[in-house]
Design a protein around this motif. Structure first.
Motif, mmCIF file in Angstrom:
data_model
loop_
_atom_site.group_PDB
_atom_site.id
_atom_site.type_symbol
_atom_site.label_atom_id
_atom_site.label_comp_id
_atom_site.label_asym_id
_atom_site.label_seq_id
_atom_site.Cartn_x
_atom_site.Cartn_y
_atom_site.Cartn_z
ATOM 1 N N GLN A 178 44.097 24.454 36.038
ATOM 2 C CA GLN A 178 43.681 25.462 37.016
ATOM 3 C C GLN A 178 43.855 26.880 36.493
ATOM 4 O O GLN A 178 43.255 27.815 37.022
ATOM 5 N N TYR B 277 38.057 26.236 34.961
ATOM 6 C CA TYR B 277 38.319 25.537 36.221
ATOM 7 C C TYR B 277 37.439 26.095 37.335
ATOM 8 O O TYR B 277 36.965 25.345 38.200
ATOM 9 N N ARG B 278 37.205 27.392 37.313
ATOM 10 C CA ARG B 278 36.328 27.991 38.329
ATOM 11 C C ARG B 278 34.910 27.440 38.193
ATOM 12 O O ARG B 278 34.243 27.141 39.185
ATOM 13 N N GLN C 103 34.890 23.985 39.610
ATOM 14 C CA GLN C 103 34.874 24.001 41.075
ATOM 15 C C GLN C 103 33.453 24.177 41.607
ATOM 16 O O GLN C 103 33.040 23.496 42.555
ATOM 17 N N GLN C 104 32.712 25.107 41.007
ATOM 18 C CA GLN C 104 31.358 25.352 41.489
ATOM 19 C C GLN C 104 30.435 24.180 41.168
ATOM 20 O O GLN C 104 29.536 23.854 41.947
ATOM 21 N N PRO D 253 40.449 17.211 44.003
ATOM 22 C CA PRO D 253 40.941 18.141 42.972
ATOM 23 C C PRO D 253 41.143 17.494 41.605
ATOM 24 O O PRO D 253 40.903 18.131 40.573
ATOM 25 N N VAL E 256 37.943 17.487 39.894
ATOM 26 C CA VAL E 256 37.602 18.845 39.448
ATOM 27 C C VAL E 256 38.340 19.150 38.148
ATOM 28 O O VAL E 256 37.780 19.721 37.208
ATOM 29 N N CYS F 22 36.881 20.014 34.511
ATOM 30 C CA CYS F 22 37.345 21.174 33.752
ATOM 31 C C CYS F 22 37.653 20.791 32.307
ATOM 32 O O CYS F 22 37.318 21.524 31.372
#
Length: 544
Positions: free
Chosen positions: A272, A277-278, A281-282, A297, A300, A304
Motif C-alpha cells: 500500500q 497500489y493506487r 485500486q483504480q 484488499p 488489490v 499491485c
C-alpha cells in the motif's frame, strides 16, 4: 513422382508445402523455429525433398546468404501439391521444458485428477517420458509451495494454498510471455488485431491457458489493461502487457468461484506504500464494474504486485497519459542507481556512457520494476542470459562488478538474470556509438521485451547494416500506434505481426547469423533494383 511420394517423411511433406506457399527465399533458422527442430534436421529434410523432386519441373534452390526456395511454373506447383495429396498432421517434437510447461498448465486448470496416459497421448510421448517429466514438474511446483499428488489408480493432482497456486500460474505465464507466445495467443483468440498468428510448438498449451480463465471476456480485460498502461504514463513490454491480461482474467475467474489470495498484514501494508497500489485500486474498481465481482484488499495487493513487476519499454507521450499524476514518470531511486551503475561502468570499460543519449533514462525505466521485483521476492527472468554472456563477456563482467558495488546501497542482491539485462543496456549503447547516419533504410524495431531488448536489436542491426536507420522502437502490441507516427520501409521484430500493412522480418533478439542472412536477403531483393534504377537515372544526361 506420385509413386515415390510415400517416401517423403511427414515433416518433409509439410516443409515442401511450406516452401510452395512462400513468395521468396526463407532461411533455415526460420524453418527450424517453425517446425520445432534443429537446423541440421531441416537440412536433412531438404536433401530428401531435393531427391524426391528429382528431374521434375519443380526445383529446390539453396543459395548462401539468400535462403531456400522452390522454382517452377504455377501449374507445376499445383501438380506437386496434388501429388503430395492429404498430408497427415505434423506435430513438432517438444523440448523437456515445453512439455513441463504444458503439463503444469494442464494440472493447474483441473481440480480433478489427470492420468499419465492422458498426458502421454497429448504430448505424443511414452509414459516413461511422462514419468521423467513429472519428476521435473514436482520439483518446479514444490519450489512454489505446491504439492503434486501422484497415486496409482487415482492420477495426478496439484494441491496447495490459493496464493501458491496464483504464483505458479504467474510463473508459467511469464515463461510463455518471455517468448512472445502469450501475445501470439491473444492474436489467435482475436483480442488483438492480426488474428491468425503462426502456430508455435509450445502453443499446444493454449487450451489449458484459456481454460484457466473460464468464460471471462478477454476483450474487456484487455481494455482495462490498456487503460492502466495509459494511466501509468508508461508503455509496458508486450510480454508484461499480455501477462497482465491473463493475470486479471484468471483473478476474475477465481473470484467468481470464491477463491481469493491471502496476504499477510505486513506485506499488504508494504504494498500500500507503493504508488502502484493506487493504480491497482483504480483497476480493481474497473474490474468490479466490468464483471460484477467484489475485489477484496488482498486481491488489490496482488494486482499491485503485478504492476510493480511489469517491465516497461519507455515513457508514453505526455499527451497519451490519461492521468500523469498516477505516479512519478521517473523514480528517484532507480534514476540514482542507474547513474551510479553507468558512472562505474565507464571506469571499468573505458567508454563514456553517461553522455549516450537515452541510456540513463532507459536503464532507469528498466530498474524501477526490477528493484520492485527483487524487494517483493518476485522472480527475475532473462531468456537471453546465456547468449549475452557468450556474446559480451567483458561487458557482462563489468556489469557484475558495478552491480556488486550498488548492492549495499539498495540492500538487494542482483541475480545473474538482472546483470544480463544491465549488460544489454550497456552493450546496446556501445554499439550505437558505432553507427553511421547517412544513406539508410528507415526501419522500426519491435519486440516483446523491454527497451533494452529493442536497443540491443537496433544497435546490432545498425552495426551489421550501414544502410539501416532505426527510426523508432515499439512493442508488438503498440505497433499500430507507432505506425501512425512514423513511416518505415520495413519492420524488424522478434514476433510475427500479420495484417499490419508493412513488411515484417522476424529475427531473434540478439540477431543470429541466420537473421543477418535473412535481413540481407530482404534488402537485396526489395531495395537493390530501386537503388540501381535511381543511380542510373542520376548518371543519365539531362533531358534537352
Amino acid at each position: 513422382m506420385a509413386e515415390t511420394a510415400r517416401h517423403l517423411g511427414t515433416r518433409s511433406k509439410h516443409l515442401l508445402l511450406t516452401l510452395l506457399q512462400k513468395d521468396g527465399p526463407v532461411v533455415i533458422a526460420t524453418l527450424a523455429r517453425q517446425f520445432g527442430v534443429s537446423p541440421r534436421s531441416i537440412r536433412y529434410d531438404l536433401d530428401e525433398i531435393e531427391e524426391w523432386l528429382g528431374a521434375g519441373p519443380v526445383k529446390l534452390r539453396r543459395r548462401p546468404r539468400v535462403g531456400i526456395w522452390v522454382e517452377g511454373a504455377p501449374e507445376d506447383f499445383v501438380s506437386t501439391r496434388e501429388t503430395l495429396g492429404m498430408v497427415e498432421d505434423y506435430r513438432p517434437i517438444l523440448s523437456p521444458e515445453q512439455r513441463r510447461n504444458i503439463i503444469v498448465a494442464r494440472l493447474l486448470q483441473r481440480d480433478e485428477p489427470v492420468t499419465s496416459h492422458a498426458l502421454a497421448d497429448e504430448l505424443d510421448v511414452s509414459r516413461t517420458t511422462v514419468f521423467a517429466d513429472l519428476d521435473n514438474v514436482q520439483e518446479w511446483l514444490g519450489r512454489r509451495g505446491l504439492t503434486l499428488v501422484r497415486r496409482s489408480n487415482y492420477g495426478l493432482r496439484v494441491v496447495g494454498e490459493e496464493s501458491a497456486w496464483r504464483q505458479a500460474v504467474s510463473d508459467v505465464l511469464n515463461e510463455f510471455a518471455e517468448s512472445g507466445e502469450l501475445g501470439q495467443l491473444l492474436m489467435q483468440v482475436g483480442v488483438w488485431e492480426g488474428a491468425g498468428a503462426e502456430d508455435s510448438p509450445s502453443l499446444r498449451a493454449h487450451p489449458h491457458l484459456l481454460a484457466l480463465m473460464g468464460d471471462v471476456d478477454l476483450g474487456k480485460v484487455e481494455a482495462i489493461v490498456r487503460w492502466a498502461e495509459s494511466a501509468s504514463g508508461v508503455e509496458f513490454t508486450t510480454g508484461s502487457y499480455s501477462s497482465l491480461v491473463f493475470h486479471i482474467a484468471i483473478a476474475v475467474e477465481r473470484l467468481n468461484h470464491g477463491k481469493q489470495v491471502e496476504l499477510t498484514r505486513d506485506r499488504l501494508a508494504a504494498l500500500q506504500s507503493h504508488p502502484e497500489y493506487r493504480l491497482a485500486q483504480q483497476v480493481a474498481v474497473r474490474i468490479a464494474d466490468a464483471f460484477d465481482v467484489k475485489v477484496p484488499p488482498s486481491e488489490v495487493g496482488n494486482l499491485c504486485l503485478h504492476f510493480i513487476g511489469a517491465r516497461v519499454r519507455g515513457l508514453a507521450p505526455v499527451e497519451a497519459a490519461e492521468s500523469p499524476e498516477m505516479f512519478p514518470r521517473f523514480d528517484v531511486e532507480a534514476s540514482a542507481v542507474a547513474r551510479e551503475l553507468l558512472r562505474q561502468a565507464e571506469t571499468h570499460l573505458g567508454f563514456p556512457l553517461l553522455t549516450v543519449e537515452g541510456l540513463h533514462e532507459g536503464l532507469a525505466l528498466h530498474l524501477r520494476p526490477s528493484l520492485g521485483r527483487l524487494r517483493f521476492g518476485l522472480p527475475v527472468t532473462n531468456p537471453l542470459l546465456d547468449e549475452v554472456r557468450a556474446s559480451y563477456p567483458r561487458i557482462y563482467a563489468a556489469g557484475e562488478k558495478v552491480a556488486a558495488s550498488v548492492e549495499p546501497i539498495v540492500g538487494l542482491r542482483f541475480p545473474p538474470e538482472e546483470i544480463g539485462h544491465i549488460t544489454m543496456h550497456l552493450a546496446a549503447a556501445i554499439l550505437r556509438r558505432r553507427q553511421v547516419t547517412a544513406g539508410k533504410r528507415r526501419v522500426v524495431v519491435a519486440s516483446t521485451g523491454d527497451v533494452g531488448t529493442d536497443r540491443m536489436l537496433g544497435a546490432r542491426l545498425a552495426n551489421e547494416f550501414l544502410e539501416i536507420d532505426v527510426i523508432a522502437t515499439s512493442s508488438v502490441h503498440g505497433i499500430r500506434s507507432t505506425l501512425k507516427r512514423v513511416t518505415p520501409d520495413f519492420i524488424v521484430s522478434t514476433s510475427d505481426m500479420p495484417g499490419i500493412g508493412v513488411d515484417v522480418i522476424v529475427v531473434a533478439p540478439l540477431l543470429t547469423d541466420e537473421d543477418v542472412v535473412r535481413v540481407r536477403s530482404y534488402l537485396d531483393r526489395t531495395f537493390r533494383p530501386t537503388e540501381e534504377r535511381l543511380l542510373a537515372e542520376a548518371s543519365a544526361p539531362p533531358s534537352p
